[in-house]
Design an enzyme around this catalytic site. Sequence first.
Site, PDB file in Angstrom:
ATOM      1  N   GLU A 127     -84.009   1.977  57.622  1.00 33.42           N
ATOM      2  CA  GLU A 127     -85.445   2.247  57.724  1.00 33.42           C
ATOM      3  C   GLU A 127     -85.714   3.073  58.991  1.00 33.42           C
ATOM      4  O   GLU A 127     -84.863   3.126  59.885  1.00 33.42           O
ATOM      5  CB  GLU A 127     -86.229   0.933  57.778  1.00 33.42           C
ATOM      6  N   ILE A 157     -81.228   7.642  52.511  1.00 36.91           N
ATOM      7  CA  ILE A 157     -80.530   6.892  51.468  1.00 36.91           C
ATOM      8  C   ILE A 157     -79.749   7.851  50.556  1.00 36.91           C
ATOM      9  O   ILE A 157     -80.335   8.700  49.888  1.00 36.91           O
ATOM     10  CB  ILE A 157     -81.530   6.043  50.641  1.00 36.91           C
ATOM     11  N   GLN A 337     -60.893  26.080  66.814  1.00 34.76           N
ATOM     12  CA  GLN A 337     -60.300  26.703  68.005  1.00 34.76           C
ATOM     13  C   GLN A 337     -59.077  27.536  67.627  1.00 34.76           C
ATOM     14  O   GLN A 337     -58.892  28.646  68.130  1.00 34.76           O
ATOM     15  CB  GLN A 337     -59.913  25.607  69.005  1.00 34.76           C
ATOM     16  N   ILE A 338     -58.254  27.019  66.736  1.00 35.13           N
ATOM     17  CA  ILE A 338     -57.060  27.757  66.306  1.00 35.13           C
ATOM     18  C   ILE A 338     -57.453  29.036  65.570  1.00 35.13           C
ATOM     19  O   ILE A 338     -56.807  30.077  65.704  1.00 35.13           O
ATOM     20  CB  ILE A 338     -56.165  26.850  65.431  1.00 35.13           C
ATOM     21  N   GLU A 364     -73.100   4.500  58.160  1.00 38.87           N
ATOM     22  CA  GLU A 364     -72.448   3.205  57.913  1.00 38.87           C
ATOM     23  C   GLU A 364     -71.971   2.545  59.206  1.00 38.87           C
ATOM     24  O   GLU A 364     -70.887   1.980  59.288  1.00 38.87           O
ATOM     25  CB  GLU A 364     -71.289   3.357  56.924  1.00 38.87           C
TER      26      GLU A 364
END
Length: 380
Positions: A127, A157, A337-338, A364
């Site tokens: 909520e 939700i 970055q690579i 979660e």
Amino acid sequence: MNFELTKEQQMIKEMVADFAEKEIKPIAIELDRDSRFPEEVFKQMGELGLLGIPFPEQYGGSGGDTISYAIAVEEIGKACGGTGLSYAAAVSLGASPIYYFGTEEQKQKFLVPLASGKALASFGLTEPNAGSDAGGTRTRAVLDGDEYVINGEKCWITNAGYAETITVTAVTGKDERGKNIISAFLVPTNTPGLKITSNYDKMGVRASNTSEIILQDVRVPKENILGDPEKGFKQFLYTLDGGRISIAALAVGLAQAAFERALAYSKERVQFGKSISNFQAIQFKLADMAMEIDLARTMVYKAAWLKDQGKNFTKESAYAKLFASEMAFRACNQAIQIHGGYGYMREYEVERFLRDAKLLEIGEGTSEVQRLVIARQFGC
């Protein structure tokens, strides 16, 4: 200890990986760009039995275990984080509470369509003023004759805009200590007084539907109460424990996708006369990514195995969710970055992985809440 997958688990891994590669990966950029929920993909997943993996065949499920389900989440998340999140939420949050706490009648009416892939469900917990503090729920349900009248608001939700049923948590009274008694109710989305809007403009997991729910004098029969009316709080804590396994699995999938892109790019990209995979700075990044992904996957499997064995898995699911989500963010960041400047461009997709991964440190149960959960398991 045997760390090998069973024949059934390996078959599911190969089947889902093949499906995700052919049906989800080619449209992932479009889904993210347009913030589109892939209804057609979920229809196909339902037909393949993926939405019912951890549920018994008597309820329309596939009769698989939690490890198989975690494997499926990883493979779908590897192709598209948003689709992976909605898949995980459909099973862990939408269907699982009904399976664990529903009456036989509720299972036949509400679970069978979900497990057989004919419908989706949502879990309405969060909520505007009750996020990490889920006990601060303000939504109320009052018994009026043979019906409960529910009033309140839910936010963020997952899947609600496409769900047929929403499990809504609401305060139904006070216990002897004066604390809120929270109950859970099965609310069909066509119930008068229920309004669902999906207007959020999100940073990542944009293929996943995220909705706001307003409940204004929503009436449901009292037989729609889920489980023990006075144990709704404990029920959703158990639900979240299981959900954390799938979020961790999703994090592993995103990180694996980022690693594979970064590894392939490092072998193709030539600087100073040789591919950048020859440079120790890049090798160290790739080594750290590979190691952390494998550690996280092992944590996911252990938590899932404990759940399947009927053992306590609260601590291990928090371990898995916390480590995997933070690992995924690190891995996706290193993949960018690579790639250098190319990594910042949408067409290379690694920037999408990073945007998708960030939610996993929040949803979660935030990383901070996971650390609290773990500490409490030690009596702190």
